[in-house]
Design a protein around this motif. Structure first.
Motif, PDB file in Angstrom:
ATOM      1  N   ARG A  58       0.826  -1.203   0.000  1.00  0.00           N
ATOM      2  CA  ARG A  58       0.000   0.000   0.000  1.00  0.00           C
ATOM      3  C   ARG A  58       0.858   1.250   0.000  1.00  0.00           C
ATOM      4  NH1 ARG A  58      -4.585  -1.570   4.290  1.00  0.00           N
ATOM      5  NH2 ARG A  58      -2.732  -2.007   5.470  1.00  0.00           N
ATOM      6  N   THR A  59       1.952   1.228   0.759  1.00  0.00           N
ATOM      7  CA  THR A  59       2.838   2.396   0.813  1.00  0.00           C
ATOM      8  C   THR A  59       3.485   2.633  -0.551  1.00  0.00           C
ATOM      9  OG1 THR A  59       3.298   1.914   3.131  1.00  0.00           O
ATOM     10  CG2 THR A  59       4.816   3.392   2.007  1.00  0.00           C
ATOM     11  N   GLU A  60       3.919   1.553  -1.198  1.00  0.00           N
ATOM     12  CA  GLU A  60       4.514   1.694  -2.528  1.00  0.00           C
ATOM     13  C   GLU A  60       3.498   2.263  -3.516  1.00  0.00           C
ATOM     14  OE1 GLU A  60       5.976  -2.112  -3.673  1.00  0.00           O
ATOM     15  OE2 GLU A  60       7.434  -2.202  -2.032  1.00  0.00           O
ATOM     16  N   ARG A  61       2.293   1.760  -3.459  1.00  0.00           N
ATOM     17  CA  ARG A  61       1.240   2.271  -4.345  1.00  0.00           C
ATOM     18  C   ARG A  61       0.961   3.735  -4.066  1.00  0.00           C
ATOM     19  NH1 ARG A  61      -3.051  -2.638  -3.811  1.00  0.00           N
ATOM     20  NH2 ARG A  61      -1.862  -4.173  -4.980  1.00  0.00           N
ATOM     21  N   GLN A  62       0.950   4.112  -2.802  1.00  0.00           N
ATOM     22  CA  GLN A  62       0.698   5.494  -2.433  1.00  0.00           C
ATOM     23  C   GLN A  62       1.795   6.405  -2.975  1.00  0.00           C
ATOM     24  OE1 GLN A  62      -2.016   6.682  -0.887  1.00  0.00           O
ATOM     25  NE2 GLN A  62      -1.242   8.754  -1.072  1.00  0.00           N
ATOM     26  N   HIS A  63       3.060   5.995  -2.835  1.00  0.00           N
ATOM     27  CA  HIS A  63       4.163   6.796  -3.353  1.00  0.00           C
ATOM     28  C   HIS A  63       4.087   6.921  -4.874  1.00  0.00           C
ATOM     29  CE1 HIS A  63       6.181   7.451   0.392  1.00  0.00           C
ATOM     30  NE2 HIS A  63       6.333   6.148   0.640  1.00  0.00           N
ATOM     31  N   ARG A  64       3.789   5.805  -5.532  1.00  0.00           N
ATOM     32  CA  ARG A  64       3.663   5.820  -6.990  1.00  0.00           C
ATOM     33  C   ARG A  64       2.538   6.751  -7.420  1.00  0.00           C
ATOM     34  NH1 ARG A  64       2.319   0.426  -8.550  1.00  0.00           N
ATOM     35  NH2 ARG A  64       4.275  -0.099  -7.556  1.00  0.00           N
ATOM     36  N   ARG A  65       1.425   6.696  -6.709  1.00  0.00           N
ATOM     37  CA  ARG A  65       0.291   7.554  -7.032  1.00  0.00           C
ATOM     38  C   ARG A  65       0.643   9.015  -6.792  1.00  0.00           C
ATOM     39  NH1 ARG A  65      -5.139   8.675  -3.924  1.00  0.00           N
ATOM     40  NH2 ARG A  65      -3.541   9.585  -2.666  1.00  0.00           N
ATOM     41  N   ASP A  66       1.350   9.306  -5.701  1.00  0.00           N
ATOM     42  CA  ASP A  66       1.743  10.688  -5.405  1.00  0.00           C
ATOM     43  C   ASP A  66       2.631  11.252  -6.507  1.00  0.00           C
ATOM     44  OD1 ASP A  66       0.310  10.552  -3.068  1.00  0.00           O
ATOM     45  OD2 ASP A  66       2.065  10.215  -1.779  1.00  0.00           O
ATOM     46  N   TRP A  67       3.594  10.465  -6.965  1.00  0.00           N
ATOM     47  CA  TRP A  67       4.484  10.929  -8.033  1.00  0.00           C
ATOM     48  C   TRP A  67       3.711  11.116  -9.337  1.00  0.00           C
ATOM     49  CZ3 TRP A  67       8.835  13.284  -7.486  1.00  0.00           C
ATOM     50  CH2 TRP A  67       9.628  13.044  -6.373  1.00  0.00           C
ATOM     51  N   MET A  68       2.777  10.207  -9.609  1.00  0.00           N
ATOM     52  CA  MET A  68       1.977  10.325 -10.822  1.00  0.00           C
ATOM     53  C   MET A  68       1.133  11.603 -10.782  1.00  0.00           C
ATOM     54  SD  MET A  68      -1.039   7.903 -12.358  1.00  0.00           S
ATOM     55  CE  MET A  68      -2.128   8.429 -11.061  1.00  0.00           C
ATOM     56  N   LEU A  69       0.519  11.889  -9.639  1.00  0.00           N
ATOM     57  CA  LEU A  69      -0.291  13.099  -9.521  1.00  0.00           C
ATOM     58  C   LEU A  69       0.564  14.354  -9.626  1.00  0.00           C
ATOM     59  CD1 LEU A  69      -2.840  12.048  -6.759  1.00  0.00           C
ATOM     60  CD2 LEU A  69      -3.238  12.289  -9.206  1.00  0.00           C
ATOM     61  N   LEU A  70       1.766  14.322  -9.073  1.00  0.00           N
ATOM     62  CA  LEU A  70       2.674  15.458  -9.195  1.00  0.00           C
ATOM     63  C   LEU A  70       3.021  15.682 -10.662  1.00  0.00           C
ATOM     64  CD1 LEU A  70       4.512  17.573  -7.779  1.00  0.00           C
ATOM     65  CD2 LEU A  70       6.309  15.837  -7.886  1.00  0.00           C
ATOM     66  N   GLY A  71       3.340  14.612 -11.371  1.00  0.00           N
ATOM     67  CA  GLY A  71       3.656  14.729 -12.790  1.00  0.00           C
ATOM     68  C   GLY A  71       2.475  15.239 -13.606  1.00  0.00           C
ATOM     69  N   LEU A  72       1.290  14.713 -13.330  1.00  0.00           N
ATOM     70  CA  LEU A  72       0.101  15.182 -14.042  1.00  0.00           C
ATOM     71  C   LEU A  72      -0.174  16.650 -13.750  1.00  0.00           C
ATOM     72  CD1 LEU A  72      -2.331  12.151 -13.666  1.00  0.00           C
ATOM     73  CD2 LEU A  72      -1.218  12.959 -15.745  1.00  0.00           C
ATOM     74  N   GLY A  73       0.035  17.054 -12.485  1.00  0.00           N
ATOM     75  CA  GLY A  73      -0.155  18.459 -12.132  1.00  0.00           C
ATOM     76  C   GLY A  73       0.797  19.357 -12.893  1.00  0.00           C
ATOM     77  N   ALA A  74       2.044  18.928 -13.024  1.00  0.00           N
ATOM     78  CA  ALA A  74       3.023  19.719 -13.777  1.00  0.00           C
ATOM     79  C   ALA A  74       2.656  19.757 -15.253  1.00  0.00           C
ATOM     80  CB  ALA A  74       4.413  19.128 -13.587  1.00  0.00           C
ATOM     81  N   LEU A  75       2.239  18.620 -15.798  1.00  0.00           N
ATOM     82  CA  LEU A  75       1.870  18.575 -17.213  1.00  0.00           C
ATOM     83  C   LEU A  75       0.662  19.446 -17.524  1.00  0.00           C
ATOM     84  CD1 LEU A  75       2.384  14.802 -18.062  1.00  0.00           C
ATOM     85  CD2 LEU A  75       3.723  16.738 -18.883  1.00  0.00           C
ATOM     86  N   VAL A  76      -0.226  19.597 -16.575  1.00  0.00           N
ATOM     87  CA  VAL A  76      -1.424  20.404 -16.803  1.00  0.00           C
ATOM     88  C   VAL A  76      -1.151  21.871 -16.502  1.00  0.00           C
ATOM     89  CG1 VAL A  76      -3.770  20.829 -15.980  1.00  0.00           C
ATOM     90  CG2 VAL A  76      -3.016  18.501 -16.434  1.00  0.00           C
ATOM     91  N   SER A  77      -0.434  22.162 -15.423  1.00  0.00           N
ATOM     92  CA  SER A  77      -0.277  23.549 -15.005  1.00  0.00           C
ATOM     93  C   SER A  77       0.627  24.359 -15.925  1.00  0.00           C
ATOM     94  CB  SER A  77       0.254  23.614 -13.570  1.00  0.00           C
ATOM     95  OG  SER A  77       1.557  23.082 -13.505  1.00  0.00           O
TER      96      SER A  77
END
Length: 138
Positions: A108-127
């Protein structure tokens, strides 16, 4: 409307499949099935209500009490179907909770970290494009 929801769910499943998270993919598949049935039921409720209201307003031979009874029956049926949806949602939530609790904390922790990085990347790609567009407009 159900087509749009199915399209959005399919896109979400594609993102999860790209991440190769089989556990989340199963949960997303369950969610997709639920959303599809939910959207179809909501459309059926709207159609039933619309048909009952049309019958009540266009039926020249029906008396006002008969029309009111038809509308009341339509709302009673809509309430019954919403209760059925609520029960299905509770069942789906129980399945999801059971599945999520089976995963070990490290996974679960690994998935959470992966999801956090993915959301950060998506935020950068959109912003960044939005910022450029705003600067270009002003």
């Amino acid at each position: 409307m159900p087509t749009l929801l199915a399209l959005l769910c399919s896109a979400g499943l594609g993102v999860l499949a790209a991440q190769q998270t089989s556990g989340l993919l199963i949960a997303a598949a369950v969610t997709t099935a639920f959303i599809g049935s939910w959207a179809a039921t909501i459309d059926r409720i709207r159609l039933d209500k619309t048909l009952a209201l049309r019958r009540a307003s266009y039926d020249g031979g029906a008396s006002l009490p008969d029309s009111i009874a038809a509308v009341n029956n339509a709302f009673t049926e809509a309430t019954r179907q919403m209760d059925e949806l609520r029960d299905r949602l509770a069942d789906q939530q129980a399945v999801y909770d059971e599945f999520f609790n089976e995963a070990d904390p490290e996974t679960r922790t690994e998935r959470q970290h992966r999801r956090d990085w993915m959301l950060l990347g998506l935020g950068a790609l959109v912003s960044v494009p939005v910022g450029i567009l705003v600067n270009w407009i002003s």
